[in-house]
Design a protein around this motif. Structure first.
Motif, PDB file in Angstrom:
ATOM      1  N   ARG A  73      -1.832  -8.643  -5.515  1.00 43.30           N
ATOM      2  CA  ARG A  73      -1.121  -9.108  -6.713  1.00 43.30           C
ATOM      3  C   ARG A  73       0.083  -8.222  -7.041  1.00 43.30           C
ATOM      4  O   ARG A  73       1.039  -8.670  -7.691  1.00 43.30           O
ATOM      5  CB  ARG A  73      -2.087  -9.152  -7.902  1.00 43.30           C
ATOM      6  CG  ARG A  73      -1.562  -9.929  -9.091  1.00 43.30           C
ATOM      7  CD  ARG A  73      -2.589  -9.921 -10.215  1.00 43.30           C
ATOM      8  NE  ARG A  73      -3.739 -10.741  -9.897  1.00 43.30           N
ATOM      9  CZ  ARG A  73      -3.803 -12.061 -10.101  1.00 43.30           C
ATOM     10  NH1 ARG A  73      -2.759 -12.698 -10.612  1.00 43.30           N
ATOM     11  NH2 ARG A  73      -4.899 -12.727  -9.801  1.00 43.30           N
ATOM     12  N   ALA A  74       0.041  -6.975  -6.566  1.00 46.98           N
ATOM     13  CA  ALA A  74       1.141  -6.047  -6.833  1.00 46.98           C
ATOM     14  C   ALA A  74       2.323  -6.246  -5.888  1.00 46.98           C
ATOM     15  O   ALA A  74       3.342  -5.568  -6.020  1.00 46.98           O
ATOM     16  CB  ALA A  74       0.631  -4.607  -6.730  1.00 46.98           C
ATOM     17  N   THR A  75       2.207  -7.180  -4.950  1.00 52.76           N
ATOM     18  CA  THR A  75       3.285  -7.440  -3.993  1.00 52.76           C
ATOM     19  C   THR A  75       3.899  -8.819  -4.249  1.00 52.76           C
ATOM     20  O   THR A  75       3.331  -9.636  -4.980  1.00 52.76           O
ATOM     21  CB  THR A  75       2.768  -7.413  -2.537  1.00 52.76           C
ATOM     22  OG1 THR A  75       2.019  -8.612  -2.271  1.00 52.76           O
ATOM     23  CG2 THR A  75       1.877  -6.194  -2.299  1.00 52.76           C
ATOM     24  N   GLU A  76       5.016  -9.087  -3.607  1.00 52.10           N
ATOM     25  CA  GLU A  76       5.671 -10.395  -3.757  1.00 52.10           C
ATOM     26  C   GLU A  76       4.986 -11.472  -2.917  1.00 52.10           C
ATOM     27  O   GLU A  76       5.380 -12.641  -2.962  1.00 52.10           O
ATOM     28  CB  GLU A  76       7.139 -10.289  -3.346  1.00 52.10           C
ATOM     29  CG  GLU A  76       7.374  -9.992  -1.877  1.00 52.10           C
ATOM     30  CD  GLU A  76       8.855  -9.883  -1.535  1.00 52.10           C
ATOM     31  OE1 GLU A  76       9.475 -10.946  -1.326  1.00 52.10           O
ATOM     32  OE2 GLU A  76       9.365  -8.751  -1.491  1.00 52.10           O
ATOM     33  N   PHE A  77       3.943 -11.084  -2.172  1.00 50.09           N
ATOM     34  CA  PHE A  77       3.296 -12.012  -1.253  1.00 50.09           C
ATOM     35  C   PHE A  77       1.990 -12.593  -1.786  1.00 50.09           C
ATOM     36  O   PHE A  77       1.284 -13.279  -1.049  1.00 50.09           O
ATOM     37  CB  PHE A  77       3.016 -11.306   0.081  1.00 50.09           C
ATOM     38  CG  PHE A  77       4.258 -10.934   0.835  1.00 50.09           C
ATOM     39  CD1 PHE A  77       4.951 -11.874   1.583  1.00 50.09           C
ATOM     40  CD2 PHE A  77       4.750  -9.641   0.776  1.00 50.09           C
ATOM     41  CE1 PHE A  77       6.092 -11.525   2.285  1.00 50.09           C
ATOM     42  CE2 PHE A  77       5.889  -9.279   1.464  1.00 50.09           C
ATOM     43  CZ  PHE A  77       6.563 -10.222   2.222  1.00 50.09           C
TER      44      PHE A  77
ATOM     45  N   VAL B 242       0.801  -5.343   1.567  1.00 48.70           N
ATOM     46  CA  VAL B 242      -0.369  -4.915   0.790  1.00 48.70           C
ATOM     47  C   VAL B 242      -0.783  -3.506   1.205  1.00 48.70           C
ATOM     48  O   VAL B 242      -1.064  -2.653   0.358  1.00 48.70           O
ATOM     49  CB  VAL B 242      -1.539  -5.901   0.971  1.00 48.70           C
ATOM     50  CG1 VAL B 242      -2.782  -5.398   0.240  1.00 48.70           C
ATOM     51  CG2 VAL B 242      -1.159  -7.281   0.467  1.00 48.70           C
ATOM     52  N   ALA B 243      -0.806  -3.265   2.510  1.00 47.91           N
ATOM     53  CA  ALA B 243      -1.182  -1.941   3.009  1.00 47.91           C
ATOM     54  C   ALA B 243      -0.224  -0.870   2.497  1.00 47.91           C
ATOM     55  O   ALA B 243      -0.653   0.182   1.988  1.00 47.91           O
ATOM     56  CB  ALA B 243      -1.216  -1.941   4.535  1.00 47.91           C
ATOM     57  N   LEU B 244       1.072  -1.113   2.604  1.00 47.14           N
ATOM     58  CA  LEU B 244       2.061  -0.116   2.190  1.00 47.14           C
ATOM     59  C   LEU B 244       2.070   0.090   0.683  1.00 47.14           C
ATOM     60  O   LEU B 244       2.191   1.221   0.199  1.00 47.14           O
ATOM     61  CB  LEU B 244       3.452  -0.540   2.657  1.00 47.14           C
ATOM     62  CG  LEU B 244       3.751  -0.412   4.150  1.00 47.14           C
ATOM     63  CD1 LEU B 244       5.170  -0.869   4.441  1.00 47.14           C
ATOM     64  CD2 LEU B 244       3.554   1.021   4.612  1.00 47.14           C
ATOM     65  N   SER B 245       1.952  -0.999  -0.056  1.00 49.53           N
ATOM     66  CA  SER B 245       1.941  -0.895  -1.515  1.00 49.53           C
ATOM     67  C   SER B 245       0.772  -0.034  -1.993  1.00 49.53           C
ATOM     68  O   SER B 245       0.933   0.849  -2.841  1.00 49.53           O
ATOM     69  CB  SER B 245       1.866  -2.290  -2.132  1.00 49.53           C
ATOM     70  OG  SER B 245       1.771  -2.213  -3.544  1.00 49.53           O
ATOM     71  N   SER B 246      -0.405  -0.272  -1.413  1.00 45.50           N
ATOM     72  CA  SER B 246      -1.581   0.494  -1.819  1.00 45.50           C
ATOM     73  C   SER B 246      -1.504   1.935  -1.328  1.00 45.50           C
ATOM     74  O   SER B 246      -1.910   2.869  -2.025  1.00 45.50           O
ATOM     75  CB  SER B 246      -2.857  -0.169  -1.291  1.00 45.50           C
ATOM     76  OG  SER B 246      -2.900  -0.192   0.129  1.00 45.50           O
TER      77      SER B 246
ATOM     78  N   LYS C 194       1.239   3.696  -0.850  1.00 43.90           N
ATOM     79  CA  LYS C 194       2.227   4.391  -1.675  1.00 43.90           C
ATOM     80  C   LYS C 194       1.682   4.685  -3.065  1.00 43.90           C
ATOM     81  O   LYS C 194       1.920   5.765  -3.629  1.00 43.90           O
ATOM     82  CB  LYS C 194       3.491   3.536  -1.768  1.00 43.90           C
ATOM     83  CG  LYS C 194       4.630   4.203  -2.522  1.00 43.90           C
ATOM     84  CD  LYS C 194       5.869   3.316  -2.489  1.00 43.90           C
ATOM     85  CE  LYS C 194       7.016   3.972  -3.244  1.00 43.90           C
ATOM     86  NZ  LYS C 194       8.242   3.124  -3.227  1.00 43.90           N
ATOM     87  N   GLU C 195       0.934   3.753  -3.602  1.00 45.77           N
ATOM     88  CA  GLU C 195       0.357   3.907  -4.947  1.00 45.77           C
ATOM     89  C   GLU C 195      -0.536   5.149  -5.038  1.00 45.77           C
ATOM     90  O   GLU C 195      -0.584   5.813  -6.075  1.00 45.77           O
ATOM     91  CB  GLU C 195      -0.458   2.662  -5.296  1.00 45.77           C
ATOM     92  CG  GLU C 195      -1.184   2.733  -6.626  1.00 45.77           C
ATOM     93  CD  GLU C 195      -2.116   1.558  -6.839  1.00 45.77           C
ATOM     94  OE1 GLU C 195      -2.864   1.569  -7.845  1.00 45.77           O
ATOM     95  OE2 GLU C 195      -2.116   0.633  -5.999  1.00 45.77           O
ATOM     96  N   ASN C 196      -1.224   5.476  -3.954  1.00 46.39           N
ATOM     97  CA  ASN C 196      -2.213   6.551  -3.987  1.00 46.39           C
ATOM     98  C   ASN C 196      -1.770   7.818  -3.261  1.00 46.39           C
ATOM     99  O   ASN C 196      -2.549   8.765  -3.149  1.00 46.39           O
ATOM    100  CB  ASN C 196      -3.517   6.045  -3.373  1.00 46.39           C
ATOM    101  CG  ASN C 196      -4.177   4.968  -4.218  1.00 46.39           C
ATOM    102  OD1 ASN C 196      -4.771   5.240  -5.252  1.00 46.39           O
ATOM    103  ND2 ASN C 196      -4.040   3.720  -3.779  1.00 46.39           N
ATOM    104  N   ALA C 197      -0.545   7.829  -2.756  1.00 47.39           N
ATOM    105  CA  ALA C 197      -0.077   8.963  -1.969  1.00 47.39           C
ATOM    106  C   ALA C 197       0.405  10.109  -2.857  1.00 47.39           C
ATOM    107  O   ALA C 197       1.066   9.882  -3.870  1.00 47.39           O
ATOM    108  CB  ALA C 197       1.047   8.518  -1.041  1.00 47.39           C
ATOM    109  N   SER C 198       0.089  11.323  -2.458  1.00 52.78           N
ATOM    110  CA  SER C 198       0.569  12.504  -3.167  1.00 52.78           C
ATOM    111  C   SER C 198       2.082  12.594  -3.067  1.00 52.78           C
ATOM    112  O   SER C 198       2.658  12.375  -1.992  1.00 52.78           O
ATOM    113  CB  SER C 198      -0.064  13.767  -2.560  1.00 52.78           C
ATOM    114  OG  SER C 198       0.589  14.928  -3.036  1.00 52.78           O
TER     115      SER C 198
END
Length: 313
Positions: free
Chosen positions: A262-266, A22-26, A28-32
């Protein structure tokens, strides 16, 4: 042209992989996309299956590597474990060894796994650290809890409004090495092994007490009520208190956690964790909270060997 690299460290075991996702997905989603992100997972033997699940987040701007720290702390494990209690493990200390283990890096981010990133993490990395050891955020859980205020001021020797949370840091690794922070930490640990409520956090606050930059709470917002907080500035949520959305309903900003999960497989796995949190678990958790508060007060009032007394803070 090569992009500037941003190193970001996490500490994780197999049980925490869903939260790390969850931490990595979020993040990455917001990273420049103007930067390359080097994600380094400090661990002690993650399974290849879990590594594969996390490595799925890799792309041309986002690399993931795993650093098994077990052999590096083998001789220190007994000292590191002596004062641990409740839900802590030696993993809380991994961040202390980053400067010596990664001498190629002069600056890095350290993040706990129980976070959701909502802003551009490159802006956090680019904080002007002003030659100080760390950039960090005041721990509002401490500031909002009178027994913890008493503990940090009377036992740790740091004013509550200057005491920072160690789960979200910009670390000046070059300065850590210059000031021999790891060596001093290990010396204090072996010589005194202070009874402590938040071991790694207390050591870091003492070691960095005169060399820190305090950043706005928007970079480490905990699920605590704050009528003065401007939600439009929110960049990072940190579910570090006992109010965790994967255990309880009605947690402040819990809806954001579940949106990102919800955006992850977990997602279903995390839902199962929540559904499996029983009334007995809630009773045990409440007892743990009471124990933590009682220990804070006991150390502040009665402990003869404290940071404040030893270092005359």
């Amino acid at each position: 042209m090569n992009k500037k690299q941003i190193p970001i460290f996490f500490a994780c075991d197999d049980n925490y992989i869903p939260f790390l996702a969850v931490a990595l997905s979020s993040l990455k989603e917001n990273a420049s996309r103007e930067f390359d992100y080097r994600i380094i997972i400090l661990n002690e033997g993650l399974t290849s299956n879990n590594k594969g699940k996390i490595s799925k987040y890799e792309d041309e701007n986002f690399s993931v590597e795993y650093f098994d720290i077990a052999s590096h702390i083998k001789s220190l494990r007994q000292a590191l474990s002596l004062r641990l209690r409740d839900y802590y493990s030696v993993a809380i200390y991994y961040r202390m060894f980053i400067p010596s283990l990664f001498k190629d890096l002069d600056k890095a981010i350290y993040l706990d796994g129980d976070i959701v990133v909502l802003g551009d993490i490159s802006k956090f990395y680019q904080t002007d650290i002003e030659g100080k050891l760390v950039a960090a955020i005041n721990d509002r859980l401490v500031l909002d809890t009178p027994p913890f205020v008493q503990y940090v001021e009377e036992a740790v020797g740091i004013k509550a409004d200057e005491y920072f949370n160690s789960g979200v840091l910009v670390m000046n690794l070059e300065e850590f090495r210059k000031q021999k922070i790891e060596e001093r930490f290990l010396d204090y640990l072996v010589k005194y092994n202070f009874d402590s409520v938040c071991p790694d956090q207390d050591y870091l606050n003492v070691l960095c007490r005169n060399s820190k930059v305090l950043l706005p709470v928007c970079w480490n917002k905990m699920p605590l009520p704050d009528i003065e907080f401007d939600k439009t500035t929110l960049n990072l949520l940190h579910y570090n208190s006992f109010e965790k959305p994967w255990r309880h309903d009605g947690v402040l900003f819990g809806d954001i956690f579940w949106e990102k999960a919800r955006a992850t497989e977990f997602y279903e796995h995390l839902q199962a964790i929540k559904n499996g949190f029983t009334p007995q678990d809630k009773i045990a958790e409440q007892k743990a909270i009471e124990s933590l508060i009682n220990n804070a007060l006991r150390i502040a009032k009665n402990e003869k060997i404290t940071f404040k007394k030893i270092f005359e803070l």
